[in-house]
Scaffold this active site. Structure first.
Site, PDB file in Angstrom:
ATOM      1  N   LYS A  41      33.741  47.913  29.105  1.00  0.00           N
ATOM      2  CA  LYS A  41      33.396  47.077  27.939  1.00  0.00           C
ATOM      3  C   LYS A  41      32.019  46.438  28.087  1.00  0.00           C
ATOM      4  CE  LYS A  41      36.902  44.297  28.581  1.00  0.00           C
ATOM      5  NZ  LYS A  41      37.471  44.877  29.809  1.00  0.00           N
ATOM      6  N   SER A  42      31.812  45.740  29.205  1.00  0.00           N
ATOM      7  CA  SER A  42      30.548  45.002  29.398  1.00  0.00           C
ATOM      8  C   SER A  42      29.365  45.953  29.473  1.00  0.00           C
ATOM      9  CB  SER A  42      30.582  44.178  30.688  1.00  0.00           C
ATOM     10  OG  SER A  42      31.683  43.321  30.673  1.00  0.00           O
ATOM     11  N   SER A 109      41.226  41.229  25.729  1.00  0.00           N
ATOM     12  CA  SER A 109      42.014  40.969  24.503  1.00  0.00           C
ATOM     13  C   SER A 109      43.212  41.913  24.435  1.00  0.00           C
ATOM     14  CB  SER A 109      41.137  41.047  23.251  1.00  0.00           C
ATOM     15  OG  SER A 109      40.242  42.139  23.256  1.00  0.00           O
TER      16      SER A 109
HETATM   17  N1  LIG Z   1      44.823  38.163  35.791  1.00  0.00           N
HETATM   18  C1  LIG Z   1      43.722  38.742  35.271  1.00  0.00           C
HETATM   19  N2  LIG Z   1      43.864  39.716  34.322  1.00  0.00           N
HETATM   20  C2  LIG Z   1      42.766  40.281  33.819  1.00  0.00           C
HETATM   21  N3  LIG Z   1      41.490  39.965  34.153  1.00  0.00           N
HETATM   22  C3  LIG Z   1      41.313  39.000  35.083  1.00  0.00           C
HETATM   23  C4  LIG Z   1      42.420  38.360  35.691  1.00  0.00           C
HETATM   24  N4  LIG Z   1      41.934  37.440  36.571  1.00  0.00           N
HETATM   25  C5  LIG Z   1      40.591  37.510  36.541  1.00  0.00           C
HETATM   26  N5  LIG Z   1      40.220  38.439  35.641  1.00  0.00           N
HETATM   27  C6  LIG Z   1      38.793  38.694  35.312  1.00  0.00           C
HETATM   28  O1  LIG Z   1      38.605  38.111  34.033  1.00  0.00           O
HETATM   29  C7  LIG Z   1      38.077  39.052  33.116  1.00  0.00           C
HETATM   30  C8  LIG Z   1      38.902  39.109  31.839  1.00  0.00           C
HETATM   31  O2  LIG Z   1      38.680  38.004  31.044  1.00  0.00           O
HETATM   32  P1  LIG Z   1      38.929  38.089  29.483  1.00  0.00           P
HETATM   33  O3  LIG Z   1      38.528  36.769  28.925  1.00  0.00           O
HETATM   34  O4  LIG Z   1      38.270  39.300  28.949  1.00  0.00           O
HETATM   35  O5  LIG Z   1      40.514  38.280  29.407  1.00  0.00           O
HETATM   36  S1  LIG Z   1      41.502  38.115  28.167  1.00  0.00           S
HETATM   37  O6  LIG Z   1      40.869  38.774  27.008  1.00  0.00           O
HETATM   38  O7  LIG Z   1      41.689  36.683  27.910  1.00  0.00           O
HETATM   39  O8  LIG Z   1      42.752  38.784  28.574  1.00  0.00           O
HETATM   40  C9  LIG Z   1      38.129  40.410  33.763  1.00  0.00           C
HETATM   41  O9  LIG Z   1      36.861  40.950  33.520  1.00  0.00           O
HETATM   42  P2  LIG Z   1      36.600  42.444  33.098  1.00  0.00           P
HETATM   43  O10 LIG Z   1      36.852  43.225  34.352  1.00  0.00           O
HETATM   44  O11 LIG Z   1      35.157  42.443  32.713  1.00  0.00           O
HETATM   45  O12 LIG Z   1      37.492  42.847  31.972  1.00  0.00           O
HETATM   46  C10 LIG Z   1      38.398  40.134  35.239  1.00  0.00           C
HETATM   47  O13 LIG Z   1      37.210  40.244  35.960  1.00  0.00           O
HETATM   48  N1  LIG Z   2      31.237  55.369  30.908  1.00  0.00           N
HETATM   49  C1  LIG Z   2      31.249  55.073  32.223  1.00  0.00           C
HETATM   50  N2  LIG Z   2      31.275  56.047  33.144  1.00  0.00           N
HETATM   51  C2  LIG Z   2      31.298  55.750  34.469  1.00  0.00           C
HETATM   52  N3  LIG Z   2      31.296  54.483  34.964  1.00  0.00           N
HETATM   53  C3  LIG Z   2      31.272  53.474  34.098  1.00  0.00           C
HETATM   54  C4  LIG Z   2      31.253  53.698  32.689  1.00  0.00           C
HETATM   55  N4  LIG Z   2      31.240  52.502  32.068  1.00  0.00           N
HETATM   56  C5  LIG Z   2      31.255  51.567  33.031  1.00  0.00           C
HETATM   57  N5  LIG Z   2      31.276  52.141  34.244  1.00  0.00           N
HETATM   58  C6  LIG Z   2      31.323  51.445  35.542  1.00  0.00           C
HETATM   59  O1  LIG Z   2      32.648  50.948  35.649  1.00  0.00           O
HETATM   60  C7  LIG Z   2      32.653  49.646  36.207  1.00  0.00           C
HETATM   61  C8  LIG Z   2      33.325  48.668  35.224  1.00  0.00           C
HETATM   62  O2  LIG Z   2      32.513  48.540  34.080  1.00  0.00           O
HETATM   63  P1  LIG Z   2      32.460  47.186  33.273  1.00  0.00           P
HETATM   64  O3  LIG Z   2      31.501  47.390  32.158  1.00  0.00           O
HETATM   65  O4  LIG Z   2      32.225  46.023  34.175  1.00  0.00           O
HETATM   66  O5  LIG Z   2      33.960  47.138  32.685  1.00  0.00           O
HETATM   67  P2  LIG Z   2      34.724  45.935  31.953  1.00  0.00           P
HETATM   68  O6  LIG Z   2      33.696  45.035  31.324  1.00  0.00           O
HETATM   69  O7  LIG Z   2      35.592  46.626  30.944  1.00  0.00           O
HETATM   70  O8  LIG Z   2      35.517  45.277  33.028  1.00  0.00           O
HETATM   71  C9  LIG Z   2      31.203  49.305  36.509  1.00  0.00           C
HETATM   72  O9  LIG Z   2      30.972  49.594  37.875  1.00  0.00           O
HETATM   73  C10 LIG Z   2      30.407  50.239  35.624  1.00  0.00           C
HETATM   74  O10 LIG Z   2      29.165  50.590  36.188  1.00  0.00           O
END
Ligand SMILES: Nc1ncnc2c1ncn2[C@@H]1O[C@H](COP(=O)(O)OS(=O)(=O)O)[C@@H](OP(=O)(O)O)[C@H]1O
Ligand SMILES: Nc1ncnc2c1ncn2[C@@H]1O[C@H](COP(=O)(O)OP(=O)(O)O)[C@@H](O)[C@H]1O
Length: 201
Positions: A41-42, A109
């Protein structure tokens, strides 16, 4: 939490959303990325924002990790806290879109009902749900923050995809295969924004 106060009256303003859009040359909208942690996503939101920004679109990226350091720092990962997280972010995104920005949001979400709540906050064509569909085993192999490892070890509970639910969107505006190249995926998003007349690049 206090509900809406009937003594607080909505105040209409003279400058409309259309006025702002005309000046900026594009519409305000919310591109709402949803998917598992590690789905991309990010990364994708950042890539799309870079492309749009370079083309002169006024953008803003709201990211779960960042928002949880400020606006939502009091919230954890229970269902109730995630709901409040998404409610706040939805309201902020709406304000930004009304101000004419093209807002990109990157939040897990995980619940359909909350994504629907945000959809209903916005006008029909202002909410673009983008499902970054990356299988759990791929997200887990990526594990850039080591959170899946902790969740599997029982050091982190309520982790989405492990012991907390992720409800996949049924009818997202865009369903992406998160294993494709980032450049291909960001092009798909930009194409959709063009087709929807949100941008005209
Ligand atoms: N228990 C748990 N479940 C999921 N994710 C966790 C948890 N604890 C910490 N994290 C970290 O927090 C990021 C998700 O936050 P969000 O605000 O996107 O979550 S939510 O939409 O409210 O479910 C998520 O980031 P992303 O990896 O970028 O998705 C995690 O790094
Ligand atoms: N399309 C893709 N193919 C391969 N690796 C990816 C891709 N998109 C993201 N990544 C890698 O996957 C990991 C998670 O990506 P990130 O954007 O932080 O995911 P999220 O925000 O959903 O947690 C990072 O190390 C990123 O470089």
């Amino acid at each position: 939490m206090a509900e809406h106060d009937e003594n607080v009256v909505w105040h209409p303003h003279s400058i409309t959303r259309e006025d702002r859009q005309q000046r900026q040359g594009h519409r305000g909208a919310v591109v709402w990325f949803t998917g598992l942690s590690g789905s991309g996503k990010s990364t994708l939101a950042d890539a799309v924002e870079q492309q749009l920004f370079q083309q002169g679109v006024n953008t803003f990226l709201l990211d779960g990790d960042n928002v949880r350091h400020g606006l939502c720092r009091d919230l954890g990962f229970s269902d109730a806290d995630r709901k409040e997280n998404i409610r706040r972010v939805g309201e902020v995104a709406k304000l930004m879109a009304d101000a004419g920005l093209l807002v990109l949001t990157a939040f897990i979400s995980p619940h359909r009902s909350e994504r629907q709540m945000v959809r209903e906050l916005l006008d029909g064509d202002q909410f673009i749900e983008v499902f970054v569909d990356t299988p759990l085993h791929v997200c887990e192999a990526r594990d850039p923050k080591g959170l899946y490892r902790k969740a599997r070890a029982g050091e982190l509970t309520n982790f989405t995809g492990i012991d907390a639910v992720y409800e996949a969107p049924e009818q997202p505006e865009l369903h992406l295969d998160g294993e494709q190249f980032v450049t291909k995926l960001s092009d798909e998003i930009i194409d959709l924004l063009r087709r929807k007349d949100i941008i005209d690049l």
